[in-house]
Scaffold this active site. Structure first.
Site, PDB file in Angstrom:
ATOM      1  N   HIS A 197       0.817  -1.213   0.000  1.00 10.56           N
ATOM      2  CA  HIS A 197       0.000   0.000   0.000  1.00 10.56           C
ATOM      3  C   HIS A 197       0.852   1.266   0.000  1.00 10.56           C
ATOM      4  CE1 HIS A 197      -3.234   2.671   1.879  1.00 10.56           C
ATOM      5  NE2 HIS A 197      -3.827   2.146   0.832  1.00 10.56           N
ATOM      6  N   LYS A 199       3.210   4.432  -1.150  1.00  6.52           N
ATOM      7  CA  LYS A 199       3.326   5.387  -2.247  1.00  6.52           C
ATOM      8  C   LYS A 199       4.665   6.089  -2.087  1.00  6.52           C
ATOM      9  CE  LYS A 199      -1.288   4.884  -1.603  1.00  6.52           C
ATOM     10  NZ  LYS A 199      -1.922   4.257  -0.439  1.00  6.52           N
ATOM     11  N   ASP A 204      17.143   9.844  -8.096  1.00  7.46           N
ATOM     12  CA  ASP A 204      18.603  10.011  -7.965  1.00  7.46           C
ATOM     13  C   ASP A 204      19.114   9.839  -6.545  1.00  7.46           C
ATOM     14  OD1 ASP A 204      18.793  10.397 -10.676  1.00  7.46           O
ATOM     15  OD2 ASP A 204      18.955  12.581 -10.570  1.00  7.46           O
ATOM     16  N   HIS A 380      -8.858  11.512   1.817  1.00  2.01           N
ATOM     17  CA  HIS A 380      -8.021  10.317   1.646  1.00  2.01           C
ATOM     18  C   HIS A 380      -6.687  10.446   2.377  1.00  2.01           C
ATOM     19  CE1 HIS A 380      -5.641   7.265  -0.754  1.00  2.01           C
ATOM     20  NE2 HIS A 380      -6.744   6.591  -0.507  1.00  2.01           N
ATOM     21  N   LYS A 382      -3.721  10.669   5.302  1.00  2.00           N
ATOM     22  CA  LYS A 382      -3.364   9.873   6.473  1.00  2.00           C
ATOM     23  C   LYS A 382      -2.243  10.619   7.204  1.00  2.00           C
ATOM     24  CE  LYS A 382      -4.058   6.747   2.827  1.00  2.00           C
ATOM     25  NZ  LYS A 382      -5.474   6.603   2.905  1.00  2.00           N
ATOM     26  N   ASP A 387       1.031  17.318  19.860  1.00  2.00           N
ATOM     27  CA  ASP A 387       1.686  18.354  20.665  1.00  2.00           C
ATOM     28  C   ASP A 387       2.344  19.446  19.819  1.00  2.00           C
ATOM     29  OD1 ASP A 387       0.825  16.987  22.852  1.00  2.00           O
ATOM     30  OD2 ASP A 387       2.795  16.332  23.535  1.00  2.00           O
TER      31      ASP A 387
END
Length: 462
Positions: A197, A199, A204, A380, A382, A387
């Protein structure tokens, strides 16, 4: 994007089979005393390796300067180092990217400038306008002498024609299908429940992109547009990061580990780990989780941070189906006087997850946790902000699947400067959100309650 395969009645047979396969899985319990043990000094790494104790102490003091009172730096970070193992790395520049258009433009620019190699790992790579633009650019760079290595997930990209990836291969791109759905192609024990899952894009060995955005045209619109939203043009609200500096090598190691574990073709010799140099002042930790490990490193890191929070816990997540430990940590934080807020979606691409998530609302609201639902866009993202000084952005959902079955990847960024950017973004989302109150929630239709209870039965598999 939870899954491109939508659930219909006939698919519940397959889901039940997966339930049997996953029956032995469990989220590891954190020993309560772990968070209370005396902390050892926090070690930081720089472009040329570990810093001295004095250097680390100076940098941590700078991070704490003028920050809200918090014990994150004193207790959580040392524990996190023991749990995760990856170093806290200084000398990085972190750029916050909001939504698809901004993220894709930054990615295209980095790919265009590539001179040595491009490593990409993605859950979904669609054969649409955005996917075709990425493919064309990757093939162009491959033909110019830049080595392109691509990992895509078999389930996530199940709707993408095989011919699409064959074209990439024919141009010289090294393509690896993660955990093929076809059992005849399985490299070891077949397990359709295990998915990549992540991404991740690395250019380089100097620049990395990490976050929640797949390669798909659903991200083509900004979520903060001042136009009327319809189902046809609904924007997706997501968050990504561009990182430059020594921490990129840590993300590179995670990419390489997946390539080797999945038995990919040998990578062409390139300068995958160039000499590091400082690009900025951000302190970053790269965290990757895999079901091959004894526990989810991202899960225990987040749980430890919440358990050590003093003032605020702000969580933004697309798919919130918490386990008992996470629920307890959030409730206990409220009891300590911490301001706990959840930013969740008002609409979703997965009805089962949507109603399973809402099945926890009454319990959460009753405990004093504030819940907001983002309107006019499909949330979508996450992310977490704790703090005001501990932030994370990545691919990890707050659900059983992310913690048990998925390979995930996150960046943890320390410091008040980046925390302020995350705070501003969170408040912008709140301005486009609806506050859910316990009184109004208990007036919801009976039909919704039935859907919530039914979806809750599948919580561990969603």
């Amino acid at each position: 994007m939870k899954n491109p395969v939508y659930f219909h009645a006939a698919q519940f047979v397959a889901v039940f089979a997966l339930f049997l396969l996953a029956g032995c899985s469990s989220i590891p319990a954190l020993v309560p005393d772990m968070a209370m043990r005396p902390s050892r000094p926090v070690q930081l790494d720089g472009a040329h390796g570990p810093l001295s104790a004095a250097q680390s102490k100076t940098i941590l003091a700078r991070l704490k300067n003028n920050a809200t009172e918090t014990n994150i730096f004193d207790r959580h970070l040392a524990l996190e180092s023991e749990l995760v193992g990856s170093p806290l790395v200084v000398g990085n520049k972190v750029t916050l990217l909001v939504d698809g258009p901004t993220t894709y433009n930054a990615m295209f620019t980095a790919i265009e400038r590539a001179k040595n190699h491009i490593n990409m790992e993605t859950y979904i790579f669609e054969d649409d306008e955005v996917g075709q633009r990425f493919a064309a650019l990757l093939m162009k760079k491959q033909q110019s002498g830049v080595q392109v290595n691509l990992i895509y997930d078999s389930v996530g990209s199940i709707n993408t024609p095989k011919a699409f990836f064959d074209t990439l291969k024919q141009s010289g791109v090294n393509v690896l299908e993660f955990n093929p759905v076809n059992p005849l192609l399985a490299r070891k024990g077949w397990d359709v429940n295990r998915r990549d899952h992540r991404k991740l894009l690395i250019v380089d060995g100097q620049v990395a992109f990490v976050g929640g955005i797949n390669i798909s045209s659903v991200y083509s619109s900004s979520s903060f547009r001042r136009v009327k939203i319809t189902k046809k043009n609904q924007a997706w609200r997501d968050t990504h990061l561009r990182l430059a500096g020594p921490v990129v090598s840590e993300f590179q190691k995670l990419f390489m580990a997946t390539w080797i574990e999945q038995q990919g073709e040998p990578l062409a010799p390139r300068d995958y780990f160039p000499v590091s140099k400082n690009y900025g002042h951000e302190v970053v930790r790269a965290i990757g989780s895999s079901p091959e490990e004894p526990y989810s490193q991202i899960y225990v890191t987040l749980l430890s941070a919440i358990n050590n929070a003093e003032t605020q816990v702000y969580l933004t997540n697309a798919y919130f189906v918490p386990d008992p430990q996470l629920l307890a940590a959030l409730k206990q934080a409220v009891q300590r006087g911490v301001d706990v807020r959840l930013l969740l979606p008002a609409t979703t691409d997965s009805a089962l997850v949507f109603y399973a998530s809402r099945s926890y609302y009454d319990e959460l609201l009753n405990a004093g946790i504030k819940i907001y639902e983002r309107q006019d866009a499909l949330l979508h993202a996450k992310t977490a902000l704790i703090d005001g000084v501990w932030s994370t952005v990545g691919s990890t959902n707050l659900d059983w699947r992310s913690f048990l079955n998925n390979q995930e990847i996150n960046a943890v960024v320390l410091g008040q400067d980046f925390g302020l950017q995350m705070q501003v973004l969170f408040e912008q989302d709140l301005a486009s959100s609806k506050l859910i109150t316990l009184e109004s929630w208990r007036k919801r239709p009976v039909s919704n309650r039935i859907k919530e209870r039914a979806a809750r039965l599948w919580a561990r598999l969603l």
